[in-house]
Design a protein around this motif. Structure first.
Motif, PDB file in Angstrom:
ATOM      1  N   ASP A  19      -6.127   1.073 -13.453  1.00 60.17           N
ATOM      2  CA  ASP A  19      -5.338   1.417 -12.089  1.00 60.17           C
ATOM      3  C   ASP A  19      -4.007   2.491 -12.220  1.00 60.17           C
ATOM      4  O   ASP A  19      -3.906   2.607 -13.237  1.00 60.17           O
ATOM      5  CB  ASP A  19      -4.653   0.065 -12.329  1.00 60.17           C
ATOM      6  N   ASP A  21      -1.768   3.216 -11.801  1.00 59.00           N
ATOM      7  CA  ASP A  21       0.132   3.370 -11.259  1.00 59.00           C
ATOM      8  C   ASP A  21       0.166   4.397 -12.678  1.00 59.00           C
ATOM      9  O   ASP A  21      -0.049   3.982 -13.598  1.00 59.00           O
ATOM     10  CB  ASP A  21       0.439   1.961 -11.105  1.00 59.00           C
ATOM     11  N   HIS A  86      -7.868   2.608  -4.213  1.00 56.89           N
ATOM     12  CA  HIS A  86      -6.146   1.810  -4.819  1.00 56.89           C
ATOM     13  C   HIS A  86      -5.323   2.022  -3.622  1.00 56.89           C
ATOM     14  O   HIS A  86      -4.168   1.738  -3.331  1.00 56.89           O
ATOM     15  CB  HIS A  86      -5.841   1.887  -5.915  1.00 56.89           C
ATOM     16  N   HIS A 119      -3.101  -3.123  -4.623  1.00 60.07           N
ATOM     17  CA  HIS A 119      -1.839  -2.681  -5.770  1.00 60.07           C
ATOM     18  C   HIS A 119      -0.879  -3.589  -5.029  1.00 60.07           C
ATOM     19  O   HIS A 119       0.108  -2.934  -4.162  1.00 60.07           O
ATOM     20  CB  HIS A 119      -1.887  -1.035  -5.020  1.00 60.07           C
TER      21      HIS A 119
HETATM   22 ZN   LIG Z   1      -1.752  -0.844  -8.999  1.00 66.01          ZN
END
Ligand SMILES: [Zn+2]
Length: 315
Positions: A19, A21, A86, A119
């Motif tokens: 992911d 992030d 995402h 997300h």
């Molecule tokens: Zn995320």
């Protein structure tokens, strides 16, 4: 599968979804350099566009608008890594932003994404929040404990400005739903690695994953005892990680993380595939998709809820 010594080894499948992030070139590239060295491929999610809200906690993450990062992502793609979507950016995206995000994705990678991962609190998420669950009880509990209680997730709602379900169906084959803490072999939670969901039809194939979201969870999940269990079963491990969330320090992969990657790379019979390749193998490229059935679905949701209540983790 047999080795030179003639010893039979069960096949063990590993797949990793990273992911995006908090990811920047500085904090994730060392992990990918290590994976390449070890012959491990992975699926990396990206945000094509910068987040317009500077107060967003992920606003400083790299995006395909950063030229050096976009070049690096293109190289990863050419080296056999999978690049997944995402959402268009780290904040909520109205339809026009999602369209621009998909255009940028296509411009950089020369194709549209095959995999999408919702997300956090993005309102353009598809079938997210309580809408992820069939069971009214699980929905009620999730609504009760969620910090996203007041957020409406509307990526699948045609009347909403956040709708992009029709765009999703044009290229997306797979979307992640539940992530299980403490599970190293996905075969343990369901015999269907990927499934069709008639209640959530804008995504053809849904799948679950194993929560290795931060370095501590990663190290705990992949401790030798558990890896041995996975190998003995000839299981399938689809790890969900956030490499941007502390897997490196001062440009180096954390020693505990590196040790684990080196160990699993040497497991006889282990195969490393991107997440879409894994799901293609399990569903014959969507041709053999099955539904979970009422009972199978209930089992999946309740197992998830119990594990979640006990140990939190990735959404
Ligand atoms: Zn995320």
């Amino acid at each position: 599968m047999s080795t030179k010594s003639g010893v039979q080894h069960k096949r063990v499948l590993f797949s990793i979804i990273d992911d995006t992030d908090c990811a920047t070139l500085e904090n994730v590239r060392p992990v990918y350099d290590l994976l390449k060295k070890l012959g491990i491929v992975a699926t990396k999610t990206v945000w094509p566009l910068r987040c317009l809200d500077r107060r967003n906690p992920w606003a400083d993450s790299a995006t395909l608008e950063d030229r050096l990062y976009a070049d690096w992502i293109r190289n990863l793609d050419q080296e056999g890594f999978e690049i997944a979507f995402h959402g268009a950016s780290a904040g909520s995206n109205v339809r026009e932003r999602t369209l621009s995000g998909l255009e940028r994705f296509q411009k950089v990678l020369d194709r549209l994404p095959v995999m999408h991962i919702n997300h956090s609190r993005n309102q353009d998420n598809l079938y997210w929040g309580p809408a992820r669950f069939d069971s009214p009880t699980v929905r009620a509990v999730v609504r009760g404990i969620s910090r996203n209680r007041e957020v409406r997730f509307e990526g699948h709602v045609p009347e909403s400005p956040y709708y992009w379900g029709d765009l999703c169906t044009q290229s997306i084959k797979y979307c992640r739903n539940l992530t299980f803490p403490g599970v190293i072999d996905l075969c343990k939670v369901s015999r269907h690695m990927v499934y069709a969901d008639p209640v959530r039809p804008l995504v053809p194939g849904w799948f679950s994953s194993c929560d290795a979201g931060d370095p501590a969870r990663f190290v705990r999940l992949l401790q030798p005892r558990r890896v041995r269990y996975l190998v003995e079963r000839g299981g399938t491990c689809l790890l969900y990680v956030h490499f941007g969330a502390g897997f490196t320090e001062c440009g180096r992969v954390l020693p505990d993380v590196e040790r684990i990657f080196r160990a699993i790379a040497e497991i006889p019979g282990a195969r490393f595939v991107t997440a879409s390749d894994l799901l293609d193998q399990c569903s014959d490229g969507l041709r053999k998709l099955q539904q979970l059935g009422k009972l199978g679905r209930a089992r999946l949701e309740w197992q998830w809820l119990v594990r979640k209540m006990l140990s939190g983790g990735t959404g």
